[in-house]
Design a protein around this motif. Structure first.
Motif, PDB file in Angstrom:
ATOM      1  N   VAL A   1       0.840  -1.207   0.000  1.00 41.80           N
ATOM      2  CA  VAL A   1       0.000   0.000   0.000  1.00 41.80           C
ATOM      3  C   VAL A   1       0.875   1.257   0.000  1.00 41.80           C
ATOM      4  N   GLU A   2       1.895   1.277   0.860  1.00 37.37           N
ATOM      5  CA  GLU A   2       2.774   2.459   0.965  1.00 37.37           C
ATOM      6  C   GLU A   2       3.479   2.723  -0.371  1.00 37.37           C
ATOM      7  N   LYS A   3       3.968   1.656  -0.956  1.00 42.58           N
ATOM      8  CA  LYS A   3       4.753   1.785  -2.187  1.00 42.58           C
ATOM      9  C   LYS A   3       3.890   2.350  -3.323  1.00 42.58           C
ATOM     10  N   ARG A   4       2.641   1.919  -3.388  1.00 44.89           N
ATOM     11  CA  ARG A   4       1.778   2.395  -4.476  1.00 44.89           C
ATOM     12  C   ARG A   4       1.166   3.749  -4.141  1.00 44.89           C
ATOM     13  N   ARG A   5       1.039   4.046  -2.840  1.00 48.47           N
ATOM     14  CA  ARG A   5       0.555   5.365  -2.423  1.00 48.47           C
ATOM     15  C   ARG A   5       1.615   6.418  -2.707  1.00 48.47           C
ATOM     16  N   ASP A   6       2.880   6.028  -2.477  1.00 49.21           N
ATOM     17  CA  ASP A   6       3.981   6.972  -2.616  1.00 49.21           C
ATOM     18  C   ASP A   6       5.223   6.178  -3.022  1.00 49.21           C
ATOM     19  N   PRO A   7       5.616   6.268  -4.299  1.00 52.41           N
ATOM     20  CA  PRO A   7       6.732   5.449  -4.788  1.00 52.41           C
ATOM     21  C   PRO A   7       8.053   5.742  -4.082  1.00 52.41           C
ATOM     22  N   SER A   8       8.150   6.839  -3.312  1.00 58.34           N
ATOM     23  CA  SER A   8       9.416   7.107  -2.619  1.00 58.34           C
ATOM     24  C   SER A   8       9.528   6.331  -1.300  1.00 58.34           C
ATOM     25  N   HIS A   9       8.474   5.579  -0.958  1.00 56.49           N
ATOM     26  CA  HIS A   9       8.578   4.674   0.194  1.00 56.49           C
ATOM     27  C   HIS A   9       9.618   3.599  -0.122  1.00 56.49           C
ATOM     28  N   VAL A  10      10.504   3.337   0.839  1.00 54.15           N
ATOM     29  CA  VAL A  10      11.520   2.293   0.631  1.00 54.15           C
ATOM     30  C   VAL A  10      11.193   1.061   1.467  1.00 54.15           C
ATOM     31  N   LEU A  11      11.245   1.209   2.796  1.00 50.94           N
ATOM     32  CA  LEU A  11      10.951   0.079   3.684  1.00 50.94           C
ATOM     33  C   LEU A  11      10.709   0.595   5.099  1.00 50.94           C
ATOM     34  N   SER A  12       9.701   0.033   5.770  1.00 48.15           N
ATOM     35  CA  SER A  12       9.513   0.317   7.193  1.00 48.15           C
ATOM     36  C   SER A  12      10.208  -0.784   7.980  1.00 48.15           C
ATOM     37  N   LEU A  13      11.018  -0.378   8.954  1.00 49.35           N
ATOM     38  CA  LEU A  13      11.697  -1.369   9.790  1.00 49.35           C
ATOM     39  C   LEU A  13      10.830  -1.714  11.000  1.00 49.35           C
ATOM     40  N   THR A  14      10.959  -2.937  11.496  1.00 46.22           N
ATOM     41  CA  THR A  14      10.323  -3.277  12.763  1.00 46.22           C
ATOM     42  C   THR A  14      11.174  -2.693  13.897  1.00 46.22           C
ATOM     43  N   VAL A  15      10.608  -2.661  15.096  1.00 48.15           N
ATOM     44  CA  VAL A  15      11.345  -2.113  16.242  1.00 48.15           C
ATOM     45  C   VAL A  15      12.649  -2.873  16.446  1.00 48.15           C
ATOM     46  N   GLU A  16      12.611  -4.191  16.271  1.00 49.27           N
ATOM     47  CA  GLU A  16      13.840  -4.980  16.462  1.00 49.27           C
ATOM     48  C   GLU A  16      14.886  -4.665  15.398  1.00 49.27           C
ATOM     49  N   GLU A  17      14.442  -4.450  14.180  1.00 53.20           N
ATOM     50  CA  GLU A  17      15.385  -4.078  13.121  1.00 53.20           C
ATOM     51  C   GLU A  17      16.016  -2.706  13.405  1.00 53.20           C
ATOM     52  N   TRP A  18      15.190  -1.795  13.919  1.00 52.57           N
ATOM     53  CA  TRP A  18      15.709  -0.476  14.309  1.00 52.57           C
ATOM     54  C   TRP A  18      16.802  -0.633  15.363  1.00 52.57           C
ATOM     55  N   ARG A  19      16.517  -1.446  16.354  1.00 53.19           N
ATOM     56  CA  ARG A  19      17.472  -1.633  17.454  1.00 53.19           C
ATOM     57  C   ARG A  19      18.813  -2.134  16.913  1.00 53.19           C
ATOM     58  N   THR A  20      18.758  -3.111  16.005  1.00 49.28           N
ATOM     59  CA  THR A  20      19.986  -3.665  15.424  1.00 49.28           C
ATOM     60  C   THR A  20      20.780  -2.589  14.682  1.00 49.28           C
ATOM     61  N   GLN A  21      20.073  -1.797  13.888  1.00 53.83           N
ATOM     62  CA  GLN A  21      20.751  -0.735  13.120  1.00 53.83           C
ATOM     63  C   GLN A  21      21.395   0.293  14.040  1.00 53.83           C
ATOM     64  N   LEU A  22      20.651   0.723  15.056  1.00 52.26           N
ATOM     65  CA  LEU A  22      21.154   1.798  15.933  1.00 52.26           C
ATOM     66  C   LEU A  22      22.335   1.316  16.769  1.00 52.26           C
TER      67      LEU A  22
END
Lengths: 56, 252
Positions: free
Chosen positions: B156-177
Motif C-alpha cells: 500500500v505504501e509503495k503504491r501510495r507513494d513510490p518514494s517509500h523504501v521500507l519500514s523497519l520493525t522495532v527490532e530491526e531499528w534496534r539492530t541498526q542503531l
C-alpha cells in the motif's frame, strides 16, 4: 541572508569542513574549493549542488 | 532505481502543515518526551518537512535547525515560522545521509515519519550518530508495522507513494542503531487507529487507486488481518498503524 548562529555550524556535506560565507548567497568549502548556493534564504547543502570554485 | 522523494512531496507540501498525525499536539509531545530538551540545547530536526517537529521544539530549546531534501516543504516551514514569530529556527536543504554539519554539533537529534523513505539507511544512522554530542539523545519515530502486517502495508505504501523504501520493525531499528554505536534506551511500537482516507488525501492519491489499496488492506488474511483489524465505520475505513518510538543515547 542566514543567521550567524546557523553559519557557525554549517559544514560541507562531503568533507565536514566548516563553510565560509563567500557572497550573501554563496557558501564556500575551503577544503573542497566548492561553492554551495543560498536560495531564498535557505542554504542548499547537497553534495550534487556544490559547484567547483572558478580558478582565480 | 530509487524514486526521488522530492517528486512525491513537492506537490503536496502544504498538506503536511495540516495533516492530523503530523501536527497533533499529542503526537508531537511523544517526540518531546523522548528527547527531553533543555533550554540551552541546539536541536536538529531531520526531514522536518513543513517544520511541525521543529516548531514543537523551538520554545523548549536555544535553537533548532530543520533540515529537509524538498524545497517546497521548507518554503512552507519558513513562511509559517515568520507568521508564528518563531525566531530561533533555521532551515537547511540537505540529505539525512550526508549531513552538512561538523561532528558532535547537536544536543538533540530528531527524525519523525521519514526514515522509511531513506534509500541509504546505514548512512543515515551513521550521520545521526556523528552529529550528535556524546552523552545526549536522539529520537527516532517512524512507521514500524509488525510482520506480517508490514508486507500488506508495504504494498500500500509503495503504491501510495513510490518514494517509500521500507519500514523497519522495532527490532530491526534496534539492530541498526546499536550497530552505529547508539545505546537504545527505550524502543516500543505504538499502535494508532488510522484514518485511511485522510492518509491517502495527505499524498493526494487519486480516488480510484485509494479504493484499490483499501481492498488490499481489507482482503488481508490470517495474522496480518488480525494485526491490521480493518473496519468500516459509517463507510469509512479504519485500520491499525504502528510507529516506533525510540530514544537512543550516544555514550560519552
Amino acid at each position: 541572508m542566514i543567521s550567524q548562529e546557523l553559519l557557525e555550524i554549517l559544514a560541507c556535506p562531503k568533507c565536514h569542513t566548516k563553510l565560509e560565507m563567500k557572497e550573501p548567497d554563496q557558501l564556500r568549502c575551503p577544503h573542497c574549493k566548492v561553492l554551495y548556493p543560498i536560495v531564498d534564504g535557505i542554504p542548499v547543502l547537497l553534495i550534487e549542488e556544490g559547484k567547483p570554485e572558478p580558478a582565480t | 532505481m530509487t524514486h526521488d522523494p522530492r517528486a512525491s512531496f513537492g506537490p503536496v507540501a502544504a498538506n503536511y502543515s495540516r495533516a492530523t498525525f503530523h501536527t497533533s499536539a499529542e503526537r508531537l509531545q511523544e517526540v518531546i518526551d523522548l528527547v527531553r530538551p533543555l533550554p540551552g540545547d541546539l536541536a536538529l530536526d531531520v526531514a522536518t518537512g513543513t517544520g511541525n517537529t521543529a516548531f514543537a521544539l523551538a520554545p523548549l530549546v536555544r535553537r533548532v535547525v530543520g533540515l529537509d531534501l524538498t524545497r517546497e516543504m521548507l518554503d512552507v516551514a519558513k513562511r509559517l515560522a515568520g507568521e508564528r514569530r518563531i525566531e530561533n529556527a533555521d532551515w537547511v536543504i540537505g540529505d539525512a545521509s550526508a549531513l552538512p554539519f561538523p561532528d558532535e554539533t547537536f544536543d538533540i537529534y530528531v527524525v519523525r515519519a521519514a526514515p522509511h523513505h531513506f534509500p541509504q539507511f546505514e548512512a543515515f544512522v551513521r550521520e545521526a550518530f556523528r552529529v550528535l554530542r556524546p552523552g545526549r539523545d536522539a529520537a527516532f519515530v517512524d512507521c514500524a508495522p509488525p510482520t506480517p502486517a508490514r508486507d500488506v502495508l508495504h504494498e500500500v505504501e509503495k503504491r501510495r507513494d513510490p518514494s517509500h523504501v521500507l519500514s523497519l520493525t522495532v527490532e530491526e531499528w534496534r539492530t541498526q542503531l546499536e550497530g552505529a554505536g547508539f545505546e537504545v534506551e527505550s524502543a516500543r511500537a505504538r499502535e494508532l487507529d488510522w484514518d485511511y482516507a485522510e492518509w491517502m488525501q495527505t499524498m493526494a492519491v487519486p480516488s480510484e487507486l485509494a479504493a484499490e489499496l483499501a481492498t488490499v488492506i481489507e482482503s488481508s488474511k490470517g495474522q496480518a488481518w488480525d494485526q491490521l483489524h480493518p473496519e468500516r465505520r459509517s463507510g469509512k475505513l479504519f485500520h491499525a498503524y504502528w510507529h516506533c518510538l525510540i530514544r537512543a543515547h550516544k555514550p560519552e
